[in-house]
Design a protein around this motif. Sequence first.
Motif, PDB file in Angstrom:
ATOM      1  N   ILE A 134       0.811  -1.221   0.000  1.00  0.00           N
ATOM      2  CA  ILE A 134       0.000   0.000   0.000  1.00  0.00           C
ATOM      3  C   ILE A 134       0.846   1.273   0.000  1.00  0.00           C
ATOM      4  O   ILE A 134       0.603   2.192  -0.798  1.00  0.00           O
ATOM      5  CB  ILE A 134      -0.970   0.002   1.202  1.00  0.00           C
ATOM      6  N   GLU A 135       1.814   1.365   0.876  1.00  0.00           N
ATOM      7  CA  GLU A 135       2.488   2.655   1.065  1.00  0.00           C
ATOM      8  C   GLU A 135       3.235   3.132  -0.172  1.00  0.00           C
ATOM      9  O   GLU A 135       3.125   4.316  -0.542  1.00  0.00           O
ATOM     10  CB  GLU A 135       3.383   2.619   2.291  1.00  0.00           C
ATOM     11  N   PRO A 136       4.015   2.290  -0.863  1.00  0.00           N
ATOM     12  CA  PRO A 136       4.645   2.791  -2.092  1.00  0.00           C
ATOM     13  C   PRO A 136       3.631   3.221  -3.140  1.00  0.00           C
ATOM     14  O   PRO A 136       3.819   4.249  -3.812  1.00  0.00           O
ATOM     15  CB  PRO A 136       5.477   1.593  -2.582  1.00  0.00           C
ATOM     16  N   LEU A 137       2.562   2.458  -3.290  1.00  0.00           N
ATOM     17  CA  LEU A 137       1.537   2.820  -4.278  1.00  0.00           C
ATOM     18  C   LEU A 137       0.837   4.115  -3.876  1.00  0.00           C
ATOM     19  O   LEU A 137       0.608   4.998  -4.717  1.00  0.00           O
ATOM     20  CB  LEU A 137       0.521   1.687  -4.412  1.00  0.00           C
ATOM     21  N   ARG A 138       0.521   4.247  -2.617  1.00  0.00           N
ATOM     22  CA  ARG A 138      -0.155   5.454  -2.124  1.00  0.00           C
ATOM     23  C   ARG A 138       0.725   6.691  -2.335  1.00  0.00           C
ATOM     24  O   ARG A 138       0.244   7.744  -2.778  1.00  0.00           O
ATOM     25  CB  ARG A 138      -0.463   5.248  -0.642  1.00  0.00           C
ATOM     26  N   THR A 139       2.001   6.570  -2.060  1.00  0.00           N
ATOM     27  CA  THR A 139       2.931   7.687  -2.252  1.00  0.00           C
ATOM     28  C   THR A 139       2.982   8.099  -3.714  1.00  0.00           C
ATOM     29  O   THR A 139       2.915   9.302  -4.046  1.00  0.00           O
ATOM     30  CB  THR A 139       4.335   7.303  -1.766  1.00  0.00           C
ATOM     31  N   ILE A 140       3.100   7.126  -4.601  1.00  0.00           N
ATOM     32  CA  ILE A 140       3.169   7.419  -6.038  1.00  0.00           C
ATOM     33  C   ILE A 140       1.888   8.087  -6.520  1.00  0.00           C
ATOM     34  O   ILE A 140       1.929   9.077  -7.256  1.00  0.00           O
ATOM     35  CB  ILE A 140       3.452   6.122  -6.824  1.00  0.00           C
ATOM     36  N   MET A 141       0.750   7.567  -6.109  1.00  0.00           N
ATOM     37  CA  MET A 141      -0.515   8.115  -6.593  1.00  0.00           C
ATOM     38  C   MET A 141      -0.772   9.519  -6.059  1.00  0.00           C
ATOM     39  O   MET A 141      -1.394  10.343  -6.736  1.00  0.00           O
ATOM     40  CB  MET A 141      -1.670   7.172  -6.241  1.00  0.00           C
ATOM     41  N   ARG A 142      -0.304   9.794  -4.873  1.00  0.00           N
ATOM     42  CA  ARG A 142      -0.443  11.154  -4.349  1.00  0.00           C
ATOM     43  C   ARG A 142       0.422  12.141  -5.122  1.00  0.00           C
ATOM     44  O   ARG A 142       0.085  13.317  -5.228  1.00  0.00           O
ATOM     45  CB  ARG A 142      -0.059  11.190  -2.871  1.00  0.00           C
ATOM     46  N   GLN A 143       1.532  11.657  -5.671  1.00  0.00           N
ATOM     47  CA  GLN A 143       2.443  12.526  -6.411  1.00  0.00           C
ATOM     48  C   GLN A 143       2.008  12.732  -7.855  1.00  0.00           C
ATOM     49  O   GLN A 143       2.430  13.708  -8.486  1.00  0.00           O
ATOM     50  CB  GLN A 143       3.857  11.928  -6.388  1.00  0.00           C
ATOM     51  N   GLN A 144       1.207  11.802  -8.385  1.00  0.00           N
ATOM     52  CA  GLN A 144       0.829  11.843  -9.787  1.00  0.00           C
ATOM     53  C   GLN A 144      -0.627  12.270  -9.957  1.00  0.00           C
ATOM     54  O   GLN A 144      -1.516  11.691  -9.322  1.00  0.00           O
ATOM     55  CB  GLN A 144       1.013  10.457 -10.430  1.00  0.00           C
ATOM     56  N   PRO A 145      -0.914  13.237 -10.813  1.00  0.00           N
ATOM     57  CA  PRO A 145      -2.310  13.630 -11.039  1.00  0.00           C
ATOM     58  C   PRO A 145      -3.042  12.680 -11.979  1.00  0.00           C
ATOM     59  O   PRO A 145      -4.253  12.793 -12.151  1.00  0.00           O
ATOM     60  CB  PRO A 145      -2.179  15.018 -11.681  1.00  0.00           C
ATOM     61  N   TRP A 146      -2.292  11.749 -12.589  1.00  0.00           N
ATOM     62  CA  TRP A 146      -2.898  10.810 -13.539  1.00  0.00           C
ATOM     63  C   TRP A 146      -3.225   9.509 -12.813  1.00  0.00           C
ATOM     64  O   TRP A 146      -3.612   9.526 -11.675  1.00  0.00           O
ATOM     65  CB  TRP A 146      -1.948  10.583 -14.717  1.00  0.00           C
ATOM     66  N   MET A 147      -3.121   8.391 -13.479  1.00  0.00           N
ATOM     67  CA  MET A 147      -3.321   7.060 -12.862  1.00  0.00           C
ATOM     68  C   MET A 147      -4.700   6.916 -12.220  1.00  0.00           C
ATOM     69  O   MET A 147      -4.856   6.210 -11.219  1.00  0.00           O
ATOM     70  CB  MET A 147      -2.260   6.791 -11.788  1.00  0.00           C
ATOM     71  N   ARG A 148      -5.710   7.537 -12.767  1.00  0.00           N
ATOM     72  CA  ARG A 148      -7.016   7.494 -12.120  1.00  0.00           C
ATOM     73  C   ARG A 148      -8.048   6.674 -12.896  1.00  0.00           C
ATOM     74  O   ARG A 148      -9.081   6.319 -12.326  1.00  0.00           O
ATOM     75  CB  ARG A 148      -7.564   8.931 -11.919  1.00  0.00           C
ATOM     76  N   ARG A 149      -7.758   6.340 -14.141  1.00  0.00           N
ATOM     77  CA  ARG A 149      -8.769   5.621 -14.929  1.00  0.00           C
ATOM     78  C   ARG A 149      -8.173   4.358 -15.524  1.00  0.00           C
ATOM     79  O   ARG A 149      -7.500   3.597 -14.829  1.00  0.00           O
ATOM     80  CB  ARG A 149      -9.395   6.565 -15.955  1.00  0.00           C
ATOM     81  N   PHE A 150      -8.398   4.102 -16.798  1.00  0.00           N
ATOM     82  CA  PHE A 150      -7.934   2.858 -17.409  1.00  0.00           C
ATOM     83  C   PHE A 150      -6.409   2.767 -17.435  1.00  0.00           C
ATOM     84  O   PHE A 150      -5.849   1.677 -17.567  1.00  0.00           O
ATOM     85  CB  PHE A 150      -8.506   2.752 -18.826  1.00  0.00           C
ATOM     86  N   ASP A 151      -5.741   3.902 -17.272  1.00  0.00           N
ATOM     87  CA  ASP A 151      -4.282   3.911 -17.280  1.00  0.00           C
ATOM     88  C   ASP A 151      -3.675   3.486 -15.943  1.00  0.00           C
ATOM     89  O   ASP A 151      -2.446   3.412 -15.819  1.00  0.00           O
ATOM     90  CB  ASP A 151      -3.761   5.299 -17.656  1.00  0.00           C
ATOM     91  N   PHE A 152      -4.493   3.183 -14.953  1.00  0.00           N
ATOM     92  CA  PHE A 152      -3.975   2.905 -13.620  1.00  0.00           C
ATOM     93  C   PHE A 152      -3.056   1.685 -13.579  1.00  0.00           C
ATOM     94  O   PHE A 152      -1.933   1.763 -13.077  1.00  0.00           O
ATOM     95  CB  PHE A 152      -5.126   2.706 -12.631  1.00  0.00           C
ATOM     96  N   ASP A 153      -3.513   0.538 -14.079  1.00  0.00           N
ATOM     97  CA  ASP A 153      -2.754  -0.708 -13.907  1.00  0.00           C
ATOM     98  C   ASP A 153      -1.355  -0.651 -14.512  1.00  0.00           C
ATOM     99  O   ASP A 153      -0.371  -0.967 -13.822  1.00  0.00           O
ATOM    100  CB  ASP A 153      -3.537  -1.893 -14.482  1.00  0.00           C
ATOM    101  N   PRO A 154      -1.195  -0.258 -15.783  1.00  0.00           N
ATOM    102  CA  PRO A 154       0.167  -0.235 -16.326  1.00  0.00           C
ATOM    103  C   PRO A 154       1.053   0.822 -15.682  1.00  0.00           C
ATOM    104  O   PRO A 154       2.239   0.571 -15.421  1.00  0.00           O
ATOM    105  CB  PRO A 154      -0.040   0.035 -17.826  1.00  0.00           C
TER     106      PRO A 154
END
Length: 258
Positions: A167-187
């Motif tokens: 969780i923590e590495p993923l949470r940190t990355i997602m907080r830093q990135q404004p993208w990764m919210r839709r179909f582009d999330f998994d890759p």
Amino acid sequence: MSTPPASTTHLVLIPSYNPGLKVDETVRAARAQWNPVWVVVDGSTDGSVERLQGMAMNDPGLHVIALPTNRGKGGAVLAGIEAASASGFTHVLTMDSDGQHPAELIPRFMAASQAAPDAMVLGLPKFDASAPQIRVQGRRLSNLFADIETLWAGIGDSLYGFRVYPIEPLRTIMRQQPWMRRFDFDPEAAVRLCWAGVRPIQIEAPVRYFRAHEGGVSHFNYARDNLLLSWMHLRLVAGFGVRLPLLAARRVLGRETV
């Protein structure tokens, strides 16, 4: 219903948007294999939130988070991991709500994660005759780009969402990135976690595509989502160029320690 003992570190997280009745089967199958299971209902309007909340009333191992508006798969996952982190969990196994992913493999994926908590456990899909060939062939290009962007770190399949994330590495990355919210999330999640030093572990897993008459529901839009993937890979290729010396050094040092 007999249920596995509750884990205090690992939970199953199911983002869900207008999945039809398949979500009921998916949740029951997941609950038979793991405890707890959380569902993030991502602004659904098909009545699934009411059904799931009814199920959760009689099942302490099932928790439902209802988002008021649709945020996309990545947005739903982010909402789930924020809540999971606040509750003390360290890892989530993500799976789709439409029945495509194999609930019977949840214990195996969780065991692999518990044995290597610093890694992410990525499903390597095995397609059967139900898989649309245009999607099977089309994903090869995204996989090639993901391999290049990580110097072949071992992602395998960049688009298969049956995975265990720390969780923590993923949470940190997602907080830093404004993208990764839709179909582009998994890759993007897999590539950026590799960049952050989270090593991938691959486990083969079947995937099944249900036809409409079988209750299958697809929100994939070929034009919109392929454009989204193209824009994502443009961003990642640019980031790869900046990180290339570090990635190359990591690979060399890795080989030297073998």
